[in-house]
Design a protein around this motif. Structure first.
Motif, PDB file in Angstrom:
ATOM      1  N   ALA A  79     -16.318  59.682  77.217  1.00 55.93           N
ATOM      2  CA  ALA A  79     -16.121  58.354  77.774  1.00 55.93           C
ATOM      3  C   ALA A  79     -14.653  57.985  77.972  1.00 55.93           C
ATOM      4  O   ALA A  79     -14.233  57.598  79.059  1.00 55.93           O
ATOM      5  CB  ALA A  79     -16.810  57.335  76.873  1.00 55.93           C
ATOM      6  N   GLY A 111     -16.372  60.113  81.895  1.00 57.35           N
ATOM      7  CA  GLY A 111     -15.778  58.812  82.194  1.00 57.35           C
ATOM      8  C   GLY A 111     -14.265  58.851  82.200  1.00 57.35           C
ATOM      9  O   GLY A 111     -13.609  58.121  82.952  1.00 57.35           O
ATOM     10  N   GLY A 136     -18.879  55.816  88.820  1.00 58.42           N
ATOM     11  CA  GLY A 136     -19.142  57.247  88.673  1.00 58.42           C
ATOM     12  C   GLY A 136     -19.772  57.512  87.313  1.00 58.42           C
ATOM     13  O   GLY A 136     -19.185  57.192  86.279  1.00 58.42           O
ATOM     14  N   GLU A 178     -27.262  61.755  78.839  1.00 56.33           N
ATOM     15  CA  GLU A 178     -28.449  61.215  78.172  1.00 56.33           C
ATOM     16  C   GLU A 178     -29.441  60.663  79.200  1.00 56.33           C
ATOM     17  O   GLU A 178     -30.607  60.439  78.893  1.00 56.33           O
ATOM     18  CB  GLU A 178     -28.064  60.087  77.199  1.00 56.33           C
ATOM     19  CG  GLU A 178     -27.104  60.484  76.087  1.00 56.33           C
ATOM     20  CD  GLU A 178     -25.636  60.228  76.429  1.00 56.33           C
ATOM     21  OE1 GLU A 178     -25.287  60.253  77.643  1.00 56.33           O
ATOM     22  OE2 GLU A 178     -24.834  60.043  75.506  1.00 56.33           O
ATOM     23  N   ASP A 189     -21.057  65.097  70.971  1.00 50.84           N
ATOM     24  CA  ASP A 189     -21.841  64.996  72.199  1.00 50.84           C
ATOM     25  C   ASP A 189     -21.959  66.300  72.966  1.00 50.84           C
ATOM     26  O   ASP A 189     -22.974  66.539  73.615  1.00 50.84           O
ATOM     27  CB  ASP A 189     -21.246  63.926  73.110  1.00 50.84           C
ATOM     28  CG  ASP A 189     -21.663  62.544  72.660  1.00 50.84           C
ATOM     29  OD1 ASP A 189     -22.871  62.328  72.504  1.00 50.84           O
ATOM     30  OD2 ASP A 189     -20.781  61.701  72.436  1.00 50.84           O
TER      31      ASP A 189
HETATM   32  P1  AMP Z   1     -17.207  60.839  73.759  1.00 46.64           P
HETATM   33  O1  AMP Z   1     -17.851  60.336  72.499  1.00 46.64           O
HETATM   34  O2  AMP Z   1     -15.912  60.177  74.096  1.00 46.64           O
HETATM   35  O3  AMP Z   1     -17.174  62.341  73.852  1.00 46.64           O
HETATM   36  O4  AMP Z   1     -18.153  60.319  74.923  1.00 46.64           O
HETATM   37  C1  AMP Z   1     -19.462  60.740  75.075  1.00 46.64           C
HETATM   38  C2  AMP Z   1     -20.204  59.711  75.875  1.00 46.64           C
HETATM   39  O5  AMP Z   1     -19.561  59.537  77.115  1.00 46.64           O
HETATM   40  C3  AMP Z   1     -21.616  60.118  76.189  1.00 46.64           C
HETATM   41  O6  AMP Z   1     -22.491  59.257  75.509  1.00 46.64           O
HETATM   42  C4  AMP Z   1     -21.726  59.931  77.701  1.00 46.64           C
HETATM   43  O7  AMP Z   1     -22.889  59.240  78.081  1.00 46.64           O
HETATM   44  C5  AMP Z   1     -20.512  59.088  78.036  1.00 46.64           C
HETATM   45  N1  AMP Z   1     -20.032  59.310  79.401  1.00 46.64           N
HETATM   46  C6  AMP Z   1     -19.778  60.478  80.007  1.00 46.64           C
HETATM   47  N2  AMP Z   1     -19.407  60.286  81.281  1.00 46.64           N
HETATM   48  C7  AMP Z   1     -19.436  58.978  81.505  1.00 46.64           C
HETATM   49  C8  AMP Z   1     -19.152  58.165  82.647  1.00 46.64           C
HETATM   50  N3  AMP Z   1     -18.774  58.724  83.810  1.00 46.64           N
HETATM   51  N4  AMP Z   1     -19.272  56.830  82.516  1.00 46.64           N
HETATM   52  C9  AMP Z   1     -19.657  56.297  81.344  1.00 46.64           C
HETATM   53  N5  AMP Z   1     -19.935  57.007  80.224  1.00 46.64           N
HETATM   54  C10 AMP Z   1     -19.827  58.337  80.305  1.00 46.64           C
END
Ligand code: AMP
Length: 404
Positions: A205, A229, A301, A332, A363
């Motif tokens: 994220a 993200g 996105g 997810e 994750d």
């Molecule tokens: P992290 O804990 O920082 O590794 O983030 C993992 C989380 O990022 C997961 O739950 C994903 O659903 C979320 N994630 C990945 N890509 C995106 C995106 N483009 N927008 C929002 N959330 C995201």
């Protein structure tokens, strides 16, 4: 590296710091995933086979941070008694339990423990001294055993009493368990001895969570793939319209600096050229593929697009070493899992072709498990935070305490 293999435990009482911080069913409090318990069994078994006794120490949850409404500790939810039967079944022998890791009962049971027997101490985090790294608390724990073994990689980045401070009481009698040894060896292999090309894939994220690791990895890798993200803050820093995608405006400058640093070091930094965008953060939202140069207002996105996935797969296929931390999208939700799945497929294929692939915990490990690939990559790390800190270039107290 000093491991349990370098010590004979005959007649010894080994104090083993394990990671039994396992998920429990909310209603029945039964263990719902015993992977961490299973992972610790070879270390325990080695000590028992040598003719030693084992005293297990662990934490379970954060009892002092998650108090009940009346302000008291929720003992039922956090007692390690909840895992005794699971440990016993995994070991195939009874496991004794001391209902307070500091009390008279623990000292008496530890003193009476015979070779081949196993004692599990109550949750260390019932005492604030554990997380504070209190020396007297560590010394009391140390008094129960004759050798200290650290097999809890998940807490290796914490200087807690049982993970680091305790080691000083065993200057000549401390070592890593098998879980720790494997984690440390794999992480070291990547940082010091990676076969090239070395590709790091980072996602998730927030860019702020990953800045330190990105900064450090740029010094080591050949390719740095960015998805998830966090990619949108980079894209905005490049002057693109990112609609309502995740963005950390206070990190734009840092993203620019990282891109410049990558260029000056000859590291190929890859950002997604397209995205799967949606008009809401939901699997039911309208969604479409769009070019990342111009994401429309009101769209966000939520996954890397097919062109980006193909470009990333090509770089991964040509890699000999791969480190992956963080999903490429909101994996997810089924409509936004394809980028993460595509990258996972590419990592599996590269592994089959002889590459070494290490999947960071948290994750990324969950994503790999969701697609059923956990046995088709070289190694899935058990420690999310600990692994991240290792790749940020930090010294992990749990490792340093054994190596000192
Ligand atoms: P992290 O804990 O920082 O590794 O983030 C993992 C989380 O990022 C997961 O739950 C994903 O659903 C979320 N994630 C990945 N890509 C995106 C995106 N483009 N927008 C929002 N959330 C995201």
């Amino acid at each position: 590296m000093k491991t349990v293999d370098s010590i004979s435990f005959a007649g010894q009482k080994a104090l083993v710091r394990v990671d039994f911080n396992v998920p429990l069913d909310k209603a029945t409090l039964a263990v719902t995933d015993d992977a961490r318990i299973q992972a610790a069994i070879p270390t325990i078994q080695k000590i028992l086979n040598d003719g030693g006794a084992v005293i297990l120490m662990s934490h379970l949850g954060r009892p002092l941070k998650k108090l009940k409404e009346d302000g008291t500790v929720d003992v039922a939810k956090h007692t390690l008694h909840n895992v005794v039967n699971t440990v016993s079944a995994a070991l195939g022998k009874p496991v004794q339990f001391a209902s307070d890791c500091m009390g008279e009962e623990a000292a008496t049971k530890a003193a009476a423990l015979k070779p081949g027997e196993v004692l599990l101490l109550e949750n260390l985090r019932f005492y604030k001294e554990e997380e504070k790294g209190d020396t007297a608390f560590a010394q009391k724990l140390a008094s129960y055993g004759t050798i200290y073994v650290n097999d809890a990689f998940g807490t290796a980045h914490r200087a807690h009493a049982s993970t680091a401070v305790i080691a000083q009481f065993f200057p000549q009698a401390k070592c890593f368990g098998y879980v720790m040894a494997k984690e440390v060896a794999n992480a070291q292999k990547l940082m010091n001895n990676a076969e090239r090309p070395f590709t790091a894939i980072t996602g998730g994220a927030k860019v702020s969570d990953k800045l330190l690791i990105l900064e450090n990895l740029i010094n080591t890798v050949d390719n740095l793939i960015i998805g998830g993200g966090m990619a949108y803050t980079f894209l905005k820093a490049m002057g693109y319209e990112i609609g309502s995608s995740l963005c950390e405006d206070d990190r734009l400058e840092l993203c620019k600096q990282l891109m410049q640093k990558a260029e000056s070091k000859g590291v190929q930094l890859l950002l997604p050229v397209d995205s799967v965008v949606a008009d809401a953060f939901s699997n039911e939202a309208n969604h479409k593929v769009c070019d990342n140069k111009q994401i429309e207002k009101g769209w966000m996105g939520l996954d890397i697009g097919p062109e980006a996935t193909a470009a990333y797969a090509k770089v991964i296929a040509a890699s000999k070493t791969i480190l992956w931390n963080g999903p490429m999208g909101v994996f997810e939700m089924t409509n936004f899992e394809n980028g993460t799945k595509g990258v996972a497929n590419a990592v599996v294929a590269a592994t089959q072709n002889g590459a070494f692939s290490l999947i960071g915990g948290g994750d990324s490990a969950a994503a790999v498990a969701q697609f059923g690939y956990q046995n088709q990559v070289s190694y899935v790390s058990t420690g999310g935070g600990a692994l991240l800190e290792y790749f940020e270039g930090k010294v992990l107290p749990g490792i340093a305490a054994i190596e000192a």
